[in-house]
Design an enzyme around this catalytic site. Structure first.
Site, short mmCIF file in Angstrom:
data_model
loop_
_atom_site.label_atom_id
_atom_site.label_comp_id
_atom_site.label_asym_id
_atom_site.label_seq_id
_atom_site.Cartn_x
_atom_site.Cartn_y
_atom_site.Cartn_z
CG ASP A 1 47.66 22.32 37.77
OD1 ASP A 1 47.75 21.42 37.14
OD2 ASP A 1 48.59 22.92 38.62
CG HIS A 2 45.45 27.92 37.39
ND1 HIS A 2 44.78 27.44 38.42
CD2 HIS A 2 46.60 27.80 37.44
CE1 HIS A 2 45.76 27.75 39.41
NE2 HIS A 2 46.86 27.76 38.90
CB THR B 1 49.89 28.88 43.85
OG1 THR B 1 50.66 27.99 42.93
CG2 THR B 1 50.65 29.99 44.45
CB THR B 2 53.54 25.16 44.69
OG1 THR B 2 52.37 24.23 44.07
CG2 THR B 2 54.46 24.41 45.52
NE ARG C 1 43.89 23.77 46.21
CZ ARG C 1 44.57 24.58 46.99
NH1 ARG C 1 45.17 25.56 46.52
NH2 ARG C 1 44.70 24.17 48.35
CG HIS C 2 43.99 22.69 40.27
ND1 HIS C 2 45.01 21.61 39.95
CD2 HIS C 2 44.83 23.69 40.91
CE1 HIS C 2 46.11 21.96 40.99
NE2 HIS C 2 45.89 23.08 41.38
NE ARG D 1 28.75 28.68 37.15
CZ ARG D 1 28.13 29.65 36.02
NH1 ARG D 1 27.59 29.00 34.84
NH2 ARG D 1 27.84 30.85 36.06
CD GLU E 1 53.70 21.02 39.29
OE1 GLU E 1 52.97 21.57 40.41
OE2 GLU E 1 53.90 21.67 38.66
N GLY F 1 51.96 28.20 33.69
CA GLY F 1 50.53 27.95 33.67
C GLY F 1 49.72 29.18 33.58
CG HIS F 2 47.69 31.97 37.33
ND1 HIS F 2 47.94 33.26 37.18
CD2 HIS F 2 46.54 31.65 37.82
CE1 HIS F 2 46.86 34.06 37.61
NE2 HIS F 2 46.02 33.02 38.13
CG HIS G 1 55.32 29.22 41.21
ND1 HIS G 1 54.79 30.24 41.76
CD2 HIS G 1 54.61 28.12 41.57
CE1 HIS G 1 53.67 29.99 42.32
NE2 HIS G 1 53.58 28.48 42.33
N GLY G 2 55.06 31.48 38.57
CA GLY G 2 54.68 32.92 38.38
C GLY G 2 55.39 33.64 37.11
NE ARG H 1 47.18 22.22 46.05
CZ ARG H 1 47.96 23.09 46.24
NH1 ARG H 1 48.64 23.72 45.55
NH2 ARG H 1 48.25 23.25 47.60
CG ASN I 1 50.49 23.95 35.44
OD1 ASN I 1 49.33 24.03 35.71
ND2 ASN I 1 51.23 23.62 36.60
CG HIS J 1 49.83 20.18 41.71
ND1 HIS J 1 50.42 21.27 42.51
CD2 HIS J 1 50.09 19.21 42.49
CE1 HIS J 1 50.72 20.76 43.73
NE2 HIS J 1 50.36 19.58 43.82
CD GLU K 1 59.52 23.28 37.68
OE1 GLU K 1 59.26 22.16 37.26
OE2 GLU K 1 58.69 24.27 37.64
#
Ligand code: PXP
Length: 250
Positions: free
Chosen positions: A15-16, A106-107, A55-56, A24, A76, A222-223, A200-201, A51, A13, A49, A157
């Site tokens: 996204d981040h 986050t989700t 936001r990302h 920036r 997503e 992802g994160h 997730h996580g 959103r 993922n 994702h 998922e």
């Protein structure tokens, strides 16, 4: 001996990467470049994702990912008309329906499928007709899994966030109870004919027990991977995750 359903895929993922870029404004660092790097490093798929508040990941990111990737994109999105139109325009390999709240970081939880069955069945039908594999992001809950199956999802998922949070907080009894629930629900979903993914996580510390569930075919991470790549680069960070996943499958 454990019978695994198939090779465990790693979806990365990105996204981040976009989160850092958007801090920036401007174009750096580019999430499409990260996705291509992940592809070169052996990712089996890329998850992004889009959103509602952008936001990302942004709309041009999705255009760019669709153009640049040779591995599947798992798109997503929330179950909104706007997102459905975007998905139908792009026809990504997979669409993962997630709950979305504006104020969340986050989700936070799984989708409430059981109470929205009719609406969701109508929502996913055109996506399936367009050739997308439809996945529903849900908690390890039998009612939700049965509902996901009834509405015609091909994939579920399972949300591993609670399991990972309990681990991080040192609440090991709760962690193990959640892990047992995840294990049972993987088997249950598979018995209904659903393909099972999880995510997730997940981190190096938490990935192996989930990777060891024989019915799980894909983990989306992802994160932690993007965070870890600050210290060691994305390819080594992914290599270690992949090798932990493979070890868990032995
Ligand atoms: N799977 C789904 C459905 C998600 O929404 C997310 C977070 O965007 C992930 C996996 C990856 O979670 P994390 O970034 O915590 O690894």
């Amino acid at each position: 001996m454990t019978q695994f359903i198939g090779k465990l895929r790693l979806g990365v993922n990105i996204d981040h990467v976009a989160t850092v870029r958007n801090a920036r404004g401007g174009a750096y660092p580019c999430p499409i470049r990260a996705a291509k790097l992940a592809e070169d490093a052996g990712a089996d798929g890329i998850t992004a994702h889009l959103r509602e508040d952008r936001r990302h990941i942004t709309d041009p990111d999705i255009d760019g990912l669709m153009e640049a990737l040779t591995i599947p994109l798992n798109f997503e999105m929330a179950a909104t008309d706007e997102m459905q139109a975007i998905a139908l325009r792009h026809k990504p390999h997979a669409v993962c329906i997630v709950p979305e709240k504006r104020e969340e970081r986050t989700t936070e939880g799984g989708l409430e499928v059981a109470r929205e069955e009719n609406k969701l069945a109508h929502f996913i039908a055109p996506l399936r007709d367009a050739g997308c594999r439809v996945s529903i992001f849900i908690a390890a809950d039998q009612n939700q899994i049965e509902a996901a199956n009834r509405i015609g999802a091909q994939v579920i998922e399972l949300h591993t966030g609670a399991y990972c949070d309990f681990h991080a907080e040192g609440k090991f009894a709760e962690r193990d109870a959640e892990l047992a629930r995840l294990r049972d629900m993987c088997a249950f979903a598979h018995s209904l004919g659903l393909e099972v993914h999880a995510g997730h996580g997940l981190t190096y510390d938490t990935v192996q027990p989930v990777a060891a569930f024989p019915e799980v075919m894909e983990l989306n991470i992802g994160h932690f991977l993007i965070g870890e790549s600050i210290f060691r680069g994305l390819t080594p960070a992914m290599d270690e995750m992949r090798s932990l996943m493979d070890q868990a499958r032995l």
